[in-house]
Design a protein around this motif. Sequence first.
Motif, mmCIF file in Angstrom:
data_model
loop_
_atom_site.group_PDB
_atom_site.id
_atom_site.type_symbol
_atom_site.label_atom_id
_atom_site.label_comp_id
_atom_site.label_asym_id
_atom_site.label_seq_id
_atom_site.Cartn_x
_atom_site.Cartn_y
_atom_site.Cartn_z
ATOM 1 N N LEU A 1 20.633 -74.712 18.472
ATOM 2 C CA LEU A 1 20.624 -73.338 18.966
ATOM 3 C C LEU A 1 19.575 -72.728 18.381
ATOM 4 O O LEU A 1 18.827 -73.085 17.467
ATOM 5 C CB LEU A 1 21.865 -72.645 17.971
ATOM 6 C CG LEU A 1 23.292 -73.190 18.217
ATOM 7 C CD1 LEU A 1 24.200 -72.645 17.212
ATOM 8 C CD2 LEU A 1 23.628 -72.458 19.469
ATOM 9 N N GLN B 1 27.585 -61.685 9.861
ATOM 10 C CA GLN B 1 27.324 -62.289 8.206
ATOM 11 C C GLN B 1 27.192 -60.964 7.370
ATOM 12 O O GLN B 1 26.602 -60.235 7.486
ATOM 13 C CB GLN B 1 26.005 -62.914 8.381
ATOM 14 C CG GLN B 1 25.399 -63.432 7.263
ATOM 15 C CD GLN B 1 24.242 -64.234 7.132
ATOM 16 O OE1 GLN B 1 23.328 -63.977 7.798
ATOM 17 N NE2 GLN B 1 24.092 -65.208 6.209
ATOM 18 N N TRP C 1 18.454 -68.933 17.315
ATOM 19 C CA TRP C 1 18.967 -67.841 16.806
ATOM 20 C C TRP C 1 18.148 -66.466 16.890
ATOM 21 O O TRP C 1 16.829 -66.518 16.726
ATOM 22 C CB TRP C 1 19.235 -68.134 15.386
ATOM 23 C CG TRP C 1 20.221 -68.984 15.014
ATOM 24 C CD1 TRP C 1 19.979 -70.389 15.257
ATOM 25 C CD2 TRP C 1 21.650 -68.872 14.627
ATOM 26 N NE1 TRP C 1 21.202 -71.180 14.837
ATOM 27 C CE2 TRP C 1 22.137 -70.115 14.629
ATOM 28 C CE3 TRP C 1 22.381 -67.730 14.706
ATOM 29 C CZ2 TRP C 1 23.529 -70.069 14.531
ATOM 30 C CZ3 TRP C 1 23.876 -67.732 14.353
ATOM 31 C CH2 TRP C 1 24.169 -68.988 14.149
ATOM 32 N N GLY C 2 18.653 -65.299 17.167
ATOM 33 C CA GLY C 2 18.092 -63.956 16.956
ATOM 34 C C GLY C 2 17.779 -63.803 15.515
ATOM 35 O O GLY C 2 18.612 -64.288 14.520
ATOM 36 N N ALA C 3 17.134 -62.703 15.209
ATOM 37 C CA ALA C 3 16.812 -62.154 13.823
ATOM 38 C C ALA C 3 18.041 -61.368 13.074
ATOM 39 O O ALA C 3 18.155 -61.181 12.160
ATOM 40 C CB ALA C 3 15.588 -61.614 13.472
ATOM 41 N N TYR D 1 27.788 -64.159 16.170
ATOM 42 C CA TYR D 1 28.461 -64.291 14.616
ATOM 43 C C TYR D 1 28.141 -62.893 13.885
ATOM 44 O O TYR D 1 27.379 -62.240 14.121
ATOM 45 C CB TYR D 1 27.556 -65.626 13.611
ATOM 46 C CG TYR D 1 27.870 -66.932 14.394
ATOM 47 C CD1 TYR D 1 27.447 -67.330 15.291
ATOM 48 C CD2 TYR D 1 28.477 -67.491 13.335
ATOM 49 C CE1 TYR D 1 27.691 -68.436 15.702
ATOM 50 C CE2 TYR D 1 28.842 -69.002 13.887
ATOM 51 C CZ TYR D 1 28.402 -69.432 14.892
ATOM 52 O OH TYR D 1 28.678 -70.664 15.327
ATOM 53 N N LEU E 1 22.547 -71.384 23.116
ATOM 54 C CA LEU E 1 22.351 -72.981 23.205
ATOM 55 C C LEU E 1 21.868 -73.308 24.528
ATOM 56 O O LEU E 1 22.630 -72.895 25.764
ATOM 57 C CB LEU E 1 23.726 -73.488 23.070
ATOM 58 C CG LEU E 1 23.636 -75.146 23.014
ATOM 59 C CD1 LEU E 1 22.916 -75.800 22.017
ATOM 60 C CD2 LEU E 1 25.258 -75.477 22.939
ATOM 61 N N LEU F 1 24.502 -61.545 14.148
ATOM 62 C CA LEU F 1 23.594 -62.618 14.891
ATOM 63 C C LEU F 1 23.942 -63.136 16.101
ATOM 64 O O LEU F 1 25.283 -63.409 16.605
ATOM 65 C CB LEU F 1 23.495 -63.797 13.828
ATOM 66 C CG LEU F 1 23.271 -63.405 12.385
ATOM 67 C CD1 LEU F 1 23.559 -64.563 11.574
ATOM 68 C CD2 LEU F 1 21.843 -62.899 12.252
ATOM 69 N N LYS G 1 26.783 -64.454 2.253
ATOM 70 C CA LYS G 1 27.930 -65.285 2.729
ATOM 71 C C LYS G 1 27.324 -65.856 3.825
ATOM 72 O O LYS G 1 26.221 -65.641 4.429
ATOM 73 C CB LYS G 1 29.052 -64.557 3.304
ATOM 74 C CG LYS G 1 29.760 -64.114 2.209
ATOM 75 C CD LYS G 1 31.129 -63.393 2.305
ATOM 76 C CE LYS G 1 31.924 -63.066 1.217
ATOM 77 N NZ LYS G 1 33.424 -62.661 1.631
ATOM 78 N N GLY G 2 27.893 -67.040 4.662
ATOM 79 C CA GLY G 2 27.279 -67.593 5.646
ATOM 80 C C GLY G 2 27.943 -66.920 6.786
ATOM 81 O O GLY G 2 29.012 -66.160 6.744
ATOM 82 N N PRO G 3 27.230 -67.108 7.877
ATOM 83 C CA PRO G 3 27.739 -66.568 9.209
ATOM 84 C C PRO G 3 29.237 -66.968 9.747
ATOM 85 O O PRO G 3 29.631 -68.060 9.463
ATOM 86 C CB PRO G 3 26.833 -67.012 10.263
ATOM 87 C CG PRO G 3 25.577 -67.366 9.586
ATOM 88 C CD PRO G 3 25.939 -68.024 8.193
ATOM 89 N N PHE H 1 26.285 -67.454 21.504
ATOM 90 C CA PHE H 1 27.324 -67.381 20.206
ATOM 91 C C PHE H 1 26.967 -66.061 19.654
ATOM 92 O O PHE H 1 25.706 -65.537 19.326
ATOM 93 C CB PHE H 1 27.353 -68.583 19.556
ATOM 94 C CG PHE H 1 27.501 -69.891 20.002
ATOM 95 C CD1 PHE H 1 26.504 -70.301 20.788
ATOM 96 C CD2 PHE H 1 28.798 -70.359 19.890
ATOM 97 C CE1 PHE H 1 26.917 -71.570 21.409
ATOM 98 C CE2 PHE H 1 29.008 -71.722 20.319
ATOM 99 C CZ PHE H 1 28.060 -72.435 21.168
ATOM 100 N N PHE I 1 31.970 -67.166 12.712
ATOM 101 C CA PHE I 1 31.804 -67.077 14.341
ATOM 102 C C PHE I 1 32.851 -65.908 14.748
ATOM 103 O O PHE I 1 33.991 -65.821 14.195
ATOM 104 C CB PHE I 1 32.579 -68.685 14.527
ATOM 105 C CG PHE I 1 32.692 -68.454 16.089
ATOM 106 C CD1 PHE I 1 34.134 -68.682 16.337
ATOM 107 C CD2 PHE I 1 31.731 -68.856 16.880
ATOM 108 C CE1 PHE I 1 34.503 -68.715 17.778
ATOM 109 C CE2 PHE I 1 32.200 -68.611 18.326
ATOM 110 C CZ PHE I 1 33.241 -68.746 18.860
#
Lengths: 112, 110
Positions: B98, B38, B100-102, B36, B91, B87, B42-44, B34, B46
């Motif tokens: 998930l 950001q 996640w990368g940094a 995203y 999965l 980001l 704010k939130g990520p 996935f 999609f």
Amino acid sequence: DAGITQSPRHKVTETGTPVTLRCHQTENHRYMYWYRQDPGHGLRLIHYSYGVKDTDKGEVSDGYSVSRSKTEDFLLTLESATSSQTSVYFCAISEGGDTEAFFGQGTRLTVV
Amino acid sequence: EDQVTQSPEALRLQEGESSSLNCSYTVSGLRGLFWYRQDPGKGPEFLFTLYSAGEEKEKERLKATLTKKESFLHITAPKPEDSATYLCAVLWNSNYQLIWGAGTKLIIKP
């Protein structure tokens, strides 16, 4: 935008006090997640829910508990807040466990 | 240990200067990757899901591709409004969690 509301948006609390963050959705999605985001780290999963009263631990669950008594609400509780729990907390929702997630605006929590 | 690594950490481009962001992963049994975006405070948001090697997805100036070990997010002729942190998350087979990368912080200068 997906209908996700997090409350509060900002909170300052003292070490040792309990704190509850709320996530409310209007999308009727089955899955709900709580993440924390810290500088230098990717998002880290705290807990998630795959249905009412069905929850499971994530990668960083120590010190946190969750509850989901209704489809639309997912609560995250810090039983006794510590400074290491200062972070930005995000709630997310998804229809399925392997579908894209939609995120709330986040809650900035500071533990002093 | 299963990992997701994004590079570079930060990227500064001039408006119109195309480039690519990388997301490499070491998980086995990929179920989906996935992307995203950001914005600060704010939130990520999609962007794309990729499920199998060779798959590509496009949206405006963004194009995501997937191989067996990495994904690229290509940005063509970017504009200042493309500035954000991008980001990626993976999965994998074992559960619905998930990894996640940094993130890559992208800055597009006018």
